[in-house]
Enzyme design. Structure first.
Site: not given
Ligand code: AMP
Length: 283
Positions: A37, A147, A185
Site C-alpha cells: 500500500h 496495485g 497482502s
Molecule cells: P487492498 O487494501 O487490499 O484493497 O489494496 C489496496 C490497493 O493496494 C490495491 O490497489 C492493491 O492492488 C494494492 N496492493 C495491495 N497489495 C499490494 C502489493 N503487495 N504490491 C502492490 N500493491 C498492492
C-alpha cells in the site's frame, strides 16, 4: 494530515485543494496497511500535490461466507504510517455513511468481472466498481493509484474509467513482495507459520513461468500446466487457477510470444485465498 469520515467533508477538502491549483491523487485501500500500500502512497506523493487515502473495508465486495468480519483492521497503525508518508487526507467512512440502507444502484463490471477472480467471487467486482466509482465521485481525484497485485481489478477499473468516461487517470504500480517472494497482502496475517512457508510456492511457480516464457521453451498451455504442477508439490496449497492470459482481454493465450502476456495464479492456503501474477516476456 486530516482524518475525515463524511463524503461532504472530503469533497470540500479536495475542492479547496483543486481551487488552489493542486493535482489531487487518491489511493483507495481497505487498511491494515503494509509496504505494498505504501508504495502506492509514495508514488502518489511524488506525482501529486495533494494525496488522499481511503481506508474502508467495503462490505459489498465480500461475498457471503467470505472474511468481511475477520478482515484485519488497524486504524491507529494505519494513521501513523500515513502521517509518516506526508499524506494530506485520510477518508475513513463507516459502511452506514457510504451506503444508504436502501442503496440499489451498482456498477456492472461487464464480462471481465465474471472470469478468474470473478468466477471465484461472483459479486466481488461489482462491489469494487461501485465503491471505486463512489470514491471517485466523492474525492474527484485527477489520479488514482492501484496495485498490479490485484491485476484483474486494475484492468477492470481501467475499463470502467474508459467506458464510463470518468475524469480520472489510473496509475498502476508494481507488486511489492516479502524477501522470499510472497506478495504482500493484508490477508497474509491469516497464515500459520507452516502455511506462510508453503505460500511461497505461488511466487516460485510464477518465476518458473517467467523463465520458461523467456527461454521460449513452451506454449502458453504448457506454461500454465507447469505452474499447476509446481503448486501441486505443496500439500498445504490448493490451486484455484493458473493461467497465461492476454493482459487486456484476460483471454487465455494459445501461442505465447506474439503478444504481451501475464501469468495469473490463485490458491487456497489453509483457509486463506491468495492471488499473485507476473509479466511474461519472450527473452
Ligand atoms: P487492498 O487494501 O487490499 O484493497 O489494496 C489496496 C490497493 O493496494 C490495491 O490497489 C492493491 O492492488 C494494492 N496492493 C495491495 N497489495 C499490494 C502489493 N503487495 N504490491 C502492490 N500493491 C498492492
Amino acid at each position: 494530515m486530516e482524518r475525515l469520515v463524511s463524503a461532504a467533508e472530503v469533497r470540500s477538502a479536495t475542492g479547496e485543494a483543486r481551487r488552489e491549483g493542486k493535482t489531487i491523487a487518491l489511493v483507495p485501500t481497505m487498511g491494515a496497511l503494509h509496504d505494498g500500500h505504501l508504495s502506492l502512497v509514495r508514488a502518489a506523493c511524488e506525482r501529486a500535490d495533494y494525496v488522499a487515502v481511503s481506508v474502508f473495508v467495503n462490505p459489498t465486495q465480500f461475498g457471503p461466507g467470505e472474511d468481511f468480519e475477520a478482515y484485519p483492521r488497524d486504524m491507529d497503525g494505519d494513521m501513523e504510517l500515513l502521517r509518516a508518508e506526508g499524506v494530506d487526507l485520510v477518508f475513513t467512512p463507516t459502511a452506514g455513511a457510504m451506503y444508504a440502507p436502501d442503496a440499489q444502484v451498482t456498477v456492472d463490471p461487464g464480462p471481465l468481472g465474471q472470469v478468474f477472480e470473478g468466477a471465484a467471487r461472483p459479486t466481488h467486482f461489482r462491489g469494487v466498481c461501485t465503491v471505486v466509482t463512489k470514491l471517485f465521485a466523492i474525492a474527484q481525484p485527477d489520479l488514482a493509484y492501484f496495485g498490479e497485485k490485484d491485476y484483474q481489478q486494475l484492468a477492470i477499473v481501467r475499463l470502467m474509467v474508459r467506458d464510463l468516461d470518468l475524469p480520472v487517470r489510473i496509475v498502476g504500480c508494481p507488486i511489492v513482495r516479502e524477501p522470499d517472494g510472497l506478495a504482500m497482502s493484508s490477508r497474509n496475517v491469516y497464515l500459520s507459520a507452516e502455511e506462510r512457508r508453503a505460500a511461497t510456492v505461488l511466487y516460485r511457480a510464477l518465476c518458473e513461468a517467467r523463465d520458461i516464457a523467456s527461454a521460449r521453451e513452451a506454449d502458453a498451455e504448457i506454461i500454465a500446466s507447469e505452474m499447476a504442477s509446481t503448486v501441486g508439490t505443496e500439500p498445504l496449497v490448493e490451486l484455484d487457477y493458473a493461467a497465461v492470459i492476454d493482459p487486456e482481454t484476460f483471454r487465455p493465450l494459445d501461442l505465447f510470444g506474439a503478444k504481451p502476456a501475464r501469468a495469473l495464479i490463485a490458491a487456497r492456503v489453509g483457509r486463506t485465498r491468495l492471488i499473485d501474477n507476473i509479466a511474461l516476456e519472450v527473452g
